[in-house]
Design a protein around this motif. Structure first.
Motif, PDB file in Angstrom:
ATOM      1  N   LEU A 282       0.799  -1.211   0.000  1.00 24.64           N
ATOM      2  CA  LEU A 282       0.000   0.000   0.000  1.00 24.64           C
ATOM      3  C   LEU A 282       0.834   1.264   0.000  1.00 24.64           C
ATOM      4  O   LEU A 282       0.286   2.352   0.007  1.00 24.64           O
ATOM      5  CB  LEU A 282      -0.936  -0.011   1.210  1.00 24.64           C
ATOM      6  CG  LEU A 282      -1.934  -1.160   1.189  1.00 24.64           C
ATOM      7  CD1 LEU A 282      -2.711  -1.205   2.483  1.00 24.64           C
ATOM      8  CD2 LEU A 282      -2.865  -1.041   0.019  1.00 24.64           C
TER       9      LEU A 282
ATOM     10  N   THR B 122       0.150   4.714  -1.862  1.00 28.52           N
ATOM     11  CA  THR B 122      -1.286   4.876  -1.967  1.00 28.52           C
ATOM     12  C   THR B 122      -1.681   6.074  -1.130  1.00 28.52           C
ATOM     13  O   THR B 122      -1.396   6.133   0.042  1.00 28.52           O
ATOM     14  CB  THR B 122      -2.011   3.630  -1.422  1.00 28.52           C
ATOM     15  OG1 THR B 122      -1.583   2.508  -2.168  1.00 28.52           O
ATOM     16  CG2 THR B 122      -3.498   3.782  -1.517  1.00 28.52           C
TER      17      THR B 122
ATOM     18  N   VAL C 149      -9.116   4.945   2.384  1.00 31.11           N
ATOM     19  CA  VAL C 149      -8.648   3.876   1.508  1.00 31.11           C
ATOM     20  C   VAL C 149      -9.363   2.581   1.871  1.00 31.11           C
ATOM     21  O   VAL C 149      -9.448   2.220   3.040  1.00 31.11           O
ATOM     22  CB  VAL C 149      -7.117   3.647   1.646  1.00 31.11           C
ATOM     23  CG1 VAL C 149      -6.653   2.500   0.757  1.00 31.11           C
ATOM     24  CG2 VAL C 149      -6.333   4.906   1.346  1.00 31.11           C
TER      25      VAL C 149
ATOM     26  N   SER D 184      -9.084  -1.319   0.161  1.00 29.86           N
ATOM     27  CA  SER D 184      -8.437  -2.078  -0.901  1.00 29.86           C
ATOM     28  C   SER D 184      -8.675  -3.568  -0.721  1.00 29.86           C
ATOM     29  O   SER D 184      -8.808  -4.059   0.401  1.00 29.86           O
ATOM     30  CB  SER D 184      -6.941  -1.765  -0.962  1.00 29.86           C
ATOM     31  OG  SER D 184      -6.325  -2.030   0.266  1.00 29.86           O
TER      32      SER D 184
ATOM     33  N   HIS E 234      -7.253  -7.400  -1.775  1.00 30.38           N
ATOM     34  CA  HIS E 234      -6.028  -8.085  -2.183  1.00 30.38           C
ATOM     35  C   HIS E 234      -6.286  -9.580  -2.230  1.00 30.38           C
ATOM     36  O   HIS E 234      -6.940 -10.129  -1.333  1.00 30.38           O
ATOM     37  CB  HIS E 234      -4.903  -7.818  -1.175  1.00 30.38           C
ATOM     38  CG  HIS E 234      -4.664  -6.368  -0.954  1.00 30.38           C
ATOM     39  ND1 HIS E 234      -3.819  -5.627  -1.733  1.00 30.38           N
ATOM     40  CD2 HIS E 234      -5.181  -5.509  -0.044  1.00 30.38           C
ATOM     41  CE1 HIS E 234      -3.819  -4.375  -1.307  1.00 30.38           C
ATOM     42  NE2 HIS E 234      -4.639  -4.272  -0.287  1.00 30.38           N
TER      43      HIS E 234
ATOM     44  N   VAL F 210     -10.065   4.581  -8.407  1.00 30.32           N
ATOM     45  CA  VAL F 210      -9.951   3.126  -8.303  1.00 30.32           C
ATOM     46  C   VAL F 210      -8.724   2.695  -9.102  1.00 30.32           C
ATOM     47  O   VAL F 210      -8.595   3.023 -10.280  1.00 30.32           O
ATOM     48  CB  VAL F 210     -11.211   2.428  -8.848  1.00 30.32           C
ATOM     49  CG1 VAL F 210     -11.145   0.929  -8.609  1.00 30.32           C
ATOM     50  CG2 VAL F 210     -12.479   3.031  -8.239  1.00 30.32           C
TER      51      VAL F 210
ATOM     52  N   TRP G 235      -6.109  -0.600 -10.181  1.00 32.69           N
ATOM     53  CA  TRP G 235      -5.970  -2.044 -10.301  1.00 32.69           C
ATOM     54  C   TRP G 235      -4.527  -2.364 -10.656  1.00 32.69           C
ATOM     55  O   TRP G 235      -3.966  -1.770 -11.577  1.00 32.69           O
ATOM     56  CB  TRP G 235      -6.907  -2.547 -11.387  1.00 32.69           C
ATOM     57  CG  TRP G 235      -6.731  -3.969 -11.787  1.00 32.69           C
ATOM     58  CD1 TRP G 235      -6.331  -4.437 -13.012  1.00 32.69           C
ATOM     59  CD2 TRP G 235      -6.968  -5.134 -10.990  1.00 32.69           C
ATOM     60  NE1 TRP G 235      -6.304  -5.813 -13.018  1.00 32.69           N
ATOM     61  CE2 TRP G 235      -6.688  -6.263 -11.781  1.00 32.69           C
ATOM     62  CE3 TRP G 235      -7.371  -5.327  -9.673  1.00 32.69           C
ATOM     63  CZ2 TRP G 235      -6.809  -7.563 -11.293  1.00 32.69           C
ATOM     64  CZ3 TRP G 235      -7.488  -6.620  -9.194  1.00 32.69           C
ATOM     65  CH2 TRP G 235      -7.221  -7.721 -10.002  1.00 32.69           C
TER      66      TRP G 235
ATOM     67  N   HIS H  14      -4.429  -6.535  -6.757  1.00 31.08           N
ATOM     68  CA  HIS H  14      -4.782  -5.505  -5.780  1.00 31.08           C
ATOM     69  C   HIS H  14      -5.713  -4.475  -6.420  1.00 31.08           C
ATOM     70  O   HIS H  14      -5.383  -3.893  -7.443  1.00 31.08           O
ATOM     71  CB  HIS H  14      -3.526  -4.794  -5.275  1.00 31.08           C
ATOM     72  CG  HIS H  14      -2.413  -5.742  -4.973  1.00 31.08           C
ATOM     73  ND1 HIS H  14      -2.377  -6.492  -3.826  1.00 31.08           N
ATOM     74  CD2 HIS H  14      -1.324  -6.097  -5.698  1.00 31.08           C
ATOM     75  CE1 HIS H  14      -1.299  -7.255  -3.845  1.00 31.08           C
ATOM     76  NE2 HIS H  14      -0.648  -7.042  -4.969  1.00 31.08           N
TER      77      HIS H  14
ATOM     78  N   THR I  93      -7.503  -0.968  -5.341  1.00 26.09           N
ATOM     79  CA  THR I  93      -7.471   0.049  -4.298  1.00 26.09           C
ATOM     80  C   THR I  93      -8.437   1.174  -4.637  1.00 26.09           C
ATOM     81  O   THR I  93      -8.410   1.711  -5.740  1.00 26.09           O
ATOM     82  CB  THR I  93      -6.042   0.614  -4.141  1.00 26.09           C
ATOM     83  OG1 THR I  93      -5.168  -0.481  -3.835  1.00 26.09           O
ATOM     84  CG2 THR I  93      -5.971   1.643  -3.031  1.00 26.09           C
TER      85      THR I  93
ATOM     86  N   GLU J 183      -9.571   4.911  -3.429  1.00 28.41           N
ATOM     87  CA  GLU J 183      -9.098   6.056  -2.646  1.00 28.41           C
ATOM     88  C   GLU J 183     -10.118   7.181  -2.708  1.00 28.41           C
ATOM     89  O   GLU J 183     -10.577   7.557  -3.786  1.00 28.41           O
ATOM     90  CB  GLU J 183      -7.768   6.550  -3.203  1.00 28.41           C
ATOM     91  CG  GLU J 183      -6.694   5.479  -3.227  1.00 28.41           C
ATOM     92  CD  GLU J 183      -5.432   5.938  -3.942  1.00 28.41           C
ATOM     93  OE1 GLU J 183      -5.504   6.833  -4.809  1.00 28.41           O
ATOM     94  OE2 GLU J 183      -4.378   5.387  -3.615  1.00 28.41           O
TER      95      GLU J 183
END
Length: 181
Positions: free
Chosen positions: A6, A9, A95, A97, A99, A152, A154, A166, A168, A170
């Motif tokens: 992360l 991020t 955040v 995310s 995984h 978003v 990827w 992953h 994520t 934000e």
């Protein structure tokens, strides 16, 4: 899973002018507040109000995830998918995310299976736009989408000790303390 996944991020959660657009908890989605007759929107399209990171973790726990903490993140796991939620005092988590470890095709399928539920539990809007975009990716990374107030991202890791995927999300509205320290 390491926190290194992360790093870099950044996302934010701050006051949102969009809150006025969200139905109040006493109003039905698609009801009089939205100017549409009740029942015309699917539950996937209804705008859900912001909830805190702690409320997201409570929701994930109620959905069968096992949750713990690492640094500033709550990490909730169900099956092969871990959901990381940046906690704090924000009106919504900066955040969130997802995984999954393993071969990219399998990790992508694992995330795709959990994504609609995680978006709904976390009250991330617009859910349908995000899940449709993710479904069209076919595992191709990297990719980025701006959906509503969310960025978003990827990404996949192939030639590493821990291959995986992953996704994520934000919060673009965050102004302070928007990433783990």
């Amino acid at each position: 899973m390491s926190t290194a996944l992360l790093l870099g991020t950044s996302a934010c959660s701050g006051s949102s002018d969009k809150k006025a657009d969200a139905p109040k908890s006493s109003e039905a989605p698609g009801g009089a507040a939205s100017g549409e007759p009740a029942g015309t929107k699917s539950s996937a399209d209804a705008v859900l109000p912001d909830i805190t990171g702690a409320q997201v973790v409570t929701g994930l726990t109620g959905a069968g995830y096992k949750c713990g903490a690492e640094s500033s993140y709550a990490i909730c796991t169900a099956g092969k998918v871990s959901v990381w939620v940046l906690t704090g005092t924000h009106p919504r988590p900066p955040v969130v995310s997802l995984h999954a470890m393993g071969p990219i095709e399998a990790a992508t399928a694992d995330i795709a299976a959990k994504l609609p539920q995680v978006l709904e539990v976390a009250h991330i809007n617009p859910r349908t736009e995000i899940t449709d975009w993710f479904g069209k990716l076919g595992g191709k990374a990297p990719a980025v989408l701006t959906a509503g107030d969310w960025q978003v991202g990827w990404s996949t890791e192939v030639d590493t000790e821990e291959p995986g995927a992953h996704l994520t999300l934000e919060d673009k509205l965050c102004k302070v303390n928007c990433q783990a320290e």
